[in-house]
Design a protein around this motif. Structure first.
Motif, PDB file in Angstrom:
ATOM      1  N   GLU A   1       0.498  -1.235  -0.469  1.00 20.06           N
ATOM      2  CA  GLU A   1      -0.031   0.248  -0.108  1.00 20.06           C
ATOM      3  C   GLU A   1       0.913   1.193   0.080  1.00 20.06           C
ATOM      4  O   GLU A   1       0.522   2.150  -1.171  1.00 20.06           O
ATOM      5  N   ILE A   2       1.569   1.146   1.343  1.00 20.25           N
ATOM      6  CA  ILE A   2       2.375   2.148   0.545  1.00 20.25           C
ATOM      7  C   ILE A   2       3.728   2.780   0.087  1.00 20.25           C
ATOM      8  O   ILE A   2       3.766   3.743  -0.993  1.00 20.25           O
ATOM      9  N   PRO A   3       4.178   1.707  -0.428  1.00 21.05           N
ATOM     10  CA  PRO A   3       5.210   1.800  -2.148  1.00 21.05           C
ATOM     11  C   PRO A   3       3.857   2.064  -2.872  1.00 21.05           C
ATOM     12  O   PRO A   3       4.661   2.745  -3.524  1.00 21.05           O
TER      13      PRO A   3
ATOM     14  N   CYS B   1      -3.252  13.405 -12.227  1.00 20.37           N
ATOM     15  CA  CYS B   1      -2.526  12.405 -11.167  1.00 20.37           C
ATOM     16  C   CYS B   1      -2.306  12.628  -9.552  1.00 20.37           C
ATOM     17  O   CYS B   1      -2.236  12.594  -9.165  1.00 20.37           O
ATOM     18  N   ARG B   2      -2.439  14.050  -9.460  1.00 22.86           N
ATOM     19  CA  ARG B   2      -2.086  14.819  -8.159  1.00 22.86           C
ATOM     20  C   ARG B   2      -3.940  14.703  -7.444  1.00 22.86           C
ATOM     21  O   ARG B   2      -3.549  14.189  -6.051  1.00 22.86           O
ATOM     22  N   ASP B   3      -4.525  14.371  -8.421  1.00 19.36           N
ATOM     23  CA  ASP B   3      -5.836  14.928  -8.012  1.00 19.36           C
ATOM     24  C   ASP B   3      -6.526  12.297  -6.669  1.00 19.36           C
ATOM     25  O   ASP B   3      -6.268  12.793  -6.107  1.00 19.36           O
ATOM     26  N   GLN B   4      -5.527  11.866  -8.055  1.00 18.14           N
ATOM     27  CA  GLN B   4      -5.277  10.304  -7.499  1.00 18.14           C
ATOM     28  C   GLN B   4      -4.637  10.083  -6.333  1.00 18.14           C
ATOM     29  O   GLN B   4      -5.094   9.773  -5.611  1.00 18.14           O
ATOM     30  N   LEU B   5      -3.524  10.393  -6.762  1.00 22.70           N
ATOM     31  CA  LEU B   5      -2.261  10.726  -5.128  1.00 22.70           C
ATOM     32  C   LEU B   5      -2.836  11.802  -3.832  1.00 22.70           C
ATOM     33  O   LEU B   5      -2.868  10.453  -3.272  1.00 22.70           O
ATOM     34  N   SER B   6      -3.945  12.651  -4.456  1.00 24.73           N
ATOM     35  CA  SER B   6      -4.641  12.923  -3.040  1.00 24.73           C
ATOM     36  C   SER B   6      -5.204  12.559  -2.218  1.00 24.73           C
ATOM     37  O   SER B   6      -5.442  12.200  -0.671  1.00 24.73           O
ATOM     38  N   ALA B   7      -6.147  11.376  -2.806  1.00 29.30           N
ATOM     39  CA  ALA B   7      -7.039  10.338  -2.843  1.00 29.30           C
ATOM     40  C   ALA B   7      -6.953   9.771  -1.870  1.00 29.30           C
ATOM     41  O   ALA B   7      -7.684   9.102  -1.108  1.00 29.30           O
ATOM     42  N   ASP B   8      -5.831   9.331  -2.717  1.00 27.84           N
ATOM     43  CA  ASP B   8      -4.850   7.884  -1.897  1.00 27.84           C
ATOM     44  C   ASP B   8      -3.901   8.481  -0.212  1.00 27.84           C
ATOM     45  O   ASP B   8      -4.544   7.477   0.228  1.00 27.84           O
ATOM     46  N   MET B   9      -4.051   9.371  -0.220  1.00 25.35           N
ATOM     47  CA  MET B   9      -3.193   9.839   0.669  1.00 25.35           C
ATOM     48  C   MET B   9      -3.933  10.629   1.600  1.00 25.35           C
ATOM     49  O   MET B   9      -3.772   9.718   2.566  1.00 25.35           O
ATOM     50  N   TYR B  10      -5.206  10.818   1.350  1.00 20.87           N
ATOM     51  CA  TYR B  10      -6.533  11.391   2.421  1.00 20.87           C
ATOM     52  C   TYR B  10      -6.792  10.172   2.923  1.00 20.87           C
ATOM     53  O   TYR B  10      -7.437   9.783   3.874  1.00 20.87           O
TER      54      TYR B  10
END
Length: 288
Positions: A123-125, A185-194
């Protein structure tokens, strides 16, 4: 607010993540380190063969080996000896403890070890990989923007006007596509981080589960031991051949049914009275 930072030794002109997400990014690496280390140490605590069926898992379990040794010893000595009876009772108890241990380790592996592995190694990687991909897309976007701006300077037009022409249009389209890829990509990454932040309570539950499973395992193991101890004591108390030598005199008299004279002493005196009174003292006869 856009910021500059360094990725893979290259200066990135635009920072597209918020300060909150930059803090999450730092936390990701720390959580990965901690969970990876915990997974490694916890795995080392498991005695059975991991990821296998119960029968296969038990083959290399030390408690199983001990139980088998005790049962084999019981068979050799037989039930007509106290030691044989003790070996049998203890062997059966150790086997039951081993089964509880196997069940405990399977629960720990399923509910704690495997989730920790998924968190630290999958998950984290995956989030970190996506973050690197975003950094590359941002570099591509900044590069295409720089080419488009250079085209405007080369054309000698005012900064308030956009360059035109096939080449300028192609550069502008390339810049816009690069910016669109960054945004997606930013939107997807932000969603995964939150999502990662929101799941922290789930990650904490892994360790609560570990303690709960351990507590249940020890409760069941203690119950097994408490059940077998009275059986062991009963066998010892019911054993007919009570120890005589190497024991305190009062203990011997008690276990012998409340005798007043120790059995070995009584036996010796009886033998002397029956046989010894007729024997002559050969040494005394010679002297006489």
């Amino acid at each position: 607010m856009a910021k500059g930072f360094v990725v893979d030794g290259r200066a990135e002109k635009t920072e597209v993540l918020s300060d909150d997400l930059l803090q999450v990014e730092k936390r990701l690496e720390l959580v990965k380190q901690v969970t990876h280390s915990t997974h490694k140490k916890l795995t080392a605590c498991l005695q059975g063969q991991q990821g296998t069926e119960t029968d296969k898992r038990s083959k290399k379990l030390p408690l199983i080996t001990l139980a088998q040794c005790l049962m084999e010893g019981s068979a050799v000595l037989g039930d007509d000896s106290l030691l044989g009876k003790m070996l049998k009772l203890c062997g059966e108890a150790e086997d039951k403890l081993a089964q509880e241990l196997i069940h405990f380790e399977q629960e720990v592996e399923r509910d704690v070890v495997e989730p920790l592995f998924v968190l630290s190694e999958v998950e984290i990687p995956n989030i970190q990989k996506q973050r690197k991909h975003l950094a590359k897309l941002v570099l591509d976007m900044d590069s295409s923007r720089a080419r488009w701006q250079q085209s405007a300077k080369s054309s000698g037009i005012s900064s308030n006007l956009q360059p035109s022409g096939p080449k300028a249009d192609a550069l502008r389209e390339e810049m816009e596509e690069a910016a669109n890829r960054v945004e997606i990509c930013r939107d997807q990454l932000s969603a995964d981080m939150y999502s990662f932040v929101a799941k922290e309570i789930d990650y904490a539950n892994y360790f609560q589960t570990l303690i709960e499973v351990q507590a249940e395992y020890h409760r069941k193991s203690l119950a097994l031991l408490q059940a077998v101890l009275p059986q062991i004591k009963a066998q010892q108390e019911a054993w007919i051949e009570k120890p005589s030598f190497g024991k305190p005199l009062d203990e011997h008299l008690t276990v012998s049914g409340g005798r007043e004279i120790a059995f070995p002493i009584e036996a010796c005196v009886t033998m002397l009275l029956e046989c010894g009174m007729q024997e002559e003292n050969m040494q005394g006869s010679e002297i006489g």
